[in-house]
Design an enzyme around this catalytic site. Structure first.
Site, PDB file in Angstrom:
ATOM      1  N   GLY A  88       0.790  -1.238   0.000  1.00  0.00           N
ATOM      2  CA  GLY A  88       0.000   0.000   0.000  1.00  0.00           C
ATOM      3  C   GLY A  88       0.815   1.277   0.000  1.00  0.00           C
ATOM      4  O   GLY A  88       0.303   2.355  -0.285  1.00  0.00           O
ATOM      5  N   ASP A 118       1.260   2.908   4.806  1.00  0.00           N
ATOM      6  CA  ASP A 118       0.197   3.698   4.182  1.00  0.00           C
ATOM      7  C   ASP A 118      -0.762   4.260   5.219  1.00  0.00           C
ATOM      8  O   ASP A 118      -1.080   5.439   5.216  1.00  0.00           O
ATOM      9  CB  ASP A 118      -0.544   2.864   3.114  1.00  0.00           C
ATOM     10  CG  ASP A 118      -1.005   1.499   3.616  1.00  0.00           C
ATOM     11  OD1 ASP A 118      -0.812   1.183   4.811  1.00  0.00           O
ATOM     12  OD2 ASP A 118      -1.563   0.735   2.809  1.00  0.00           O
ATOM     13  N   ASP A 128      -4.292   2.031  11.475  1.00  0.00           N
ATOM     14  CA  ASP A 128      -5.701   1.750  11.750  1.00  0.00           C
ATOM     15  C   ASP A 128      -5.801   1.287  13.199  1.00  0.00           C
ATOM     16  O   ASP A 128      -5.729   2.105  14.119  1.00  0.00           O
ATOM     17  CB  ASP A 128      -6.149   0.709  10.716  1.00  0.00           C
ATOM     18  CG  ASP A 128      -7.635   0.463  10.686  1.00  0.00           C
ATOM     19  OD1 ASP A 128      -8.395   1.247  11.251  1.00  0.00           O
ATOM     20  OD2 ASP A 128      -8.059  -0.539  10.083  1.00  0.00           O
ATOM     21  N   LYS A 159      -6.223   6.674  11.209  1.00  0.00           N
ATOM     22  CA  LYS A 159      -7.631   6.626  11.624  1.00  0.00           C
ATOM     23  C   LYS A 159      -7.646   6.478  13.149  1.00  0.00           C
ATOM     24  O   LYS A 159      -7.741   5.360  13.669  1.00  0.00           O
ATOM     25  CB  LYS A 159      -8.322   5.406  10.996  1.00  0.00           C
ATOM     26  CG  LYS A 159      -8.697   5.575   9.554  1.00  0.00           C
ATOM     27  CD  LYS A 159      -9.732   4.533   9.129  1.00  0.00           C
ATOM     28  CE  LYS A 159      -9.119   3.462   8.298  1.00  0.00           C
ATOM     29  NZ  LYS A 159     -10.087   2.486   7.754  1.00  0.00           N
ATOM     30  N   VAL A 207     -10.803   3.484   3.144  1.00  0.00           N
ATOM     31  CA  VAL A 207     -10.382   4.316   2.017  1.00  0.00           C
ATOM     32  C   VAL A 207      -9.555   3.512   1.025  1.00  0.00           C
ATOM     33  O   VAL A 207      -8.922   2.514   1.390  1.00  0.00           O
ATOM     34  CB  VAL A 207      -9.573   5.545   2.509  1.00  0.00           C
ATOM     35  CG1 VAL A 207     -10.480   6.515   3.243  1.00  0.00           C
ATOM     36  CG2 VAL A 207      -8.395   5.132   3.370  1.00  0.00           C
ATOM     37  N   ASP A 209      -5.820  -0.406  -1.369  1.00  0.00           N
ATOM     38  CA  ASP A 209      -6.679  -1.264  -2.187  1.00  0.00           C
ATOM     39  C   ASP A 209      -7.941  -1.700  -1.468  1.00  0.00           C
ATOM     40  O   ASP A 209      -8.025  -1.666  -0.241  1.00  0.00           O
ATOM     41  CB  ASP A 209      -5.910  -2.527  -2.583  1.00  0.00           C
ATOM     42  CG  ASP A 209      -5.768  -3.490  -1.403  1.00  0.00           C
ATOM     43  OD1 ASP A 209      -5.278  -3.063  -0.340  1.00  0.00           O
ATOM     44  OD2 ASP A 209      -6.173  -4.657  -1.534  1.00  0.00           O
TER      45      ASP A 209
HETATM   46  P1  XMP Z   1      -3.729  -1.942  11.429  1.00  0.00           P
HETATM   47  O1  XMP Z   1      -5.138  -2.242  11.907  1.00  0.00           O
HETATM   48  O2  XMP Z   1      -2.820  -3.104  11.664  1.00  0.00           O
HETATM   49  O3  XMP Z   1      -3.922  -1.789   9.874  1.00  0.00           O
HETATM   50  O4  XMP Z   1      -3.230  -0.644  11.973  1.00  0.00           O
HETATM   51  C1  XMP Z   1      -2.905  -1.403   9.070  1.00  0.00           C
HETATM   52  C2  XMP Z   1      -3.080  -2.011   7.693  1.00  0.00           C
HETATM   53  O5  XMP Z   1      -4.452  -2.311   7.388  1.00  0.00           O
HETATM   54  C3  XMP Z   1      -4.770  -1.904   6.087  1.00  0.00           C
HETATM   55  N1  XMP Z   1      -5.857  -0.897   6.168  1.00  0.00           N
HETATM   56  C4  XMP Z   1      -6.486  -0.370   5.136  1.00  0.00           C
HETATM   57  N2  XMP Z   1      -6.331  -0.557   3.809  1.00  0.00           N
HETATM   58  N3  XMP Z   1      -8.022   1.022   3.379  1.00  0.00           N
HETATM   59  C5  XMP Z   1      -7.099   0.133   2.945  1.00  0.00           C
HETATM   60  O6  XMP Z   1      -6.963  -0.015   1.739  1.00  0.00           O
HETATM   61  C6  XMP Z   1      -8.249   1.288   4.686  1.00  0.00           C
HETATM   62  O7  XMP Z   1      -9.103   2.108   5.034  1.00  0.00           O
HETATM   63  C7  XMP Z   1      -7.429   0.535   5.619  1.00  0.00           C
HETATM   64  N4  XMP Z   1      -7.381   0.534   6.960  1.00  0.00           N
HETATM   65  C8  XMP Z   1      -6.375  -0.360   7.259  1.00  0.00           C
HETATM   66  C9  XMP Z   1      -3.505  -1.347   5.509  1.00  0.00           C
HETATM   67  O8  XMP Z   1      -2.866  -2.338   4.748  1.00  0.00           O
HETATM   68  C10 XMP Z   1      -2.635  -1.000   6.674  1.00  0.00           C
HETATM   69  O9  XMP Z   1      -1.254  -1.109   6.413  1.00  0.00           O
END
Ligand code: XMP
Length: 200
Positions: free
Chosen positions: A63, A118, A121, A149, A171, A177
């Site tokens: 990403g 990227d 979360d 987020k 997003v 993706d």
């Molecule tokens: P965590 O929960 O481990 O997540 O902090 C990190 C990874 O989850 C993916 N991610 C997303 N990918 N749109 C995406 O395309 C989103 O809104 C999203 N939220 C989390 C991403 O790979 C990130 O590195």
């Protein structure tokens, strides 16, 4: 978080979605020009902080692809680049098991490491990656994400450089993706609900 470098807060926008993407994309959250402006600011701050250090950028696949390219070309200091593959999503939007798909090639012992991802979360990915890298003896270890987020965080994680803080929306675009699609969008956007319920 770097107190001198707070994220830009983004809320839902009503910018017109460019025609080629309008069938699947509901809204543009961050347009291409705003991404570039902010990445320029991030690059200036990181250049000021890392100049003169033996630095390794560790980028997480896949990403980060666009963010990394745009950030790196503006970093004005000698550096090395390596990648780690880590995946937490299957084909949906909910977090799953963390799987490492590629390990580091370079040694980071005694070097200053900046991990680039990227989006932050829940924090699970960066907590796991930084714990793994810390065991390899870097001189310092910091993190940089394009998007954060904060509402989704589970447990503590402090990121050092953030582009934008966004609402709790899934997003896509600019490298991100859904089901391995939409990475090529030049902006960060939100998909229409039918895409999730009826993936091609
Ligand atoms: P965590 O929960 O481990 O997540 O902090 C990190 C990874 O989850 C993916 N991610 C997303 N990918 N749109 C995406 O395309 C989103 O809104 C999203 N939220 C989390 C991403 O790979 C990130 O590195």
């Amino acid at each position: 978080m770097n107190a001198n470098f707070p994220p830009i807060l983004v809320s839902q926008t009503d910018l017109t979605v460019p025609a080629p993407h309008a069938a699947d994309v509901d809204a543009v959250l961050i347009p291409a020009e705003q991404l570039q402006d902010r990445i320029g600011q991030l690059a200036r701050q990181i250049t000021a902080d890392y100049a003169g250090r033996d630095t390794v950028i560790v980028a997480l696949l896949s990403g980060t692809v666009m963010f990394l390219a745009d950030l790196m070309r503006r970093l004005e200091f000698p550096m090395r680049l390596d990648f780690m593959g880590v995946s937490s999503y299957g084909s949906g939007t909910e977090s799953g098991q963390l799987v490492y798909t590629k390990e580091l090639k370079l040694s980071i012992r005694g070097r200053h490491v900046l991990v680039v991802d990227d989006i932050l979360d829940t924090g699970k990915t960066l907590r796991s990656v930084t714990a793994k890298l810390a065991e390899l003896g870097p001189a310092s270890l910091k993190t940089c994400v394009l998007l954060d987020k904060p509402e989704r965080r589970s447990g503590q994680f402090e990121v050092d450089y953030v582009g934008f803080a966004i609402p709790n929306l899934f997003v896509v675009g600019y490298g991100l993706d859904f089901d391995e699609r939409y990475r090529n969008l030049p902006f960060v956007g939100v998909l229409k609900p039918h895409v999730y319920s009826d993936p091609a």
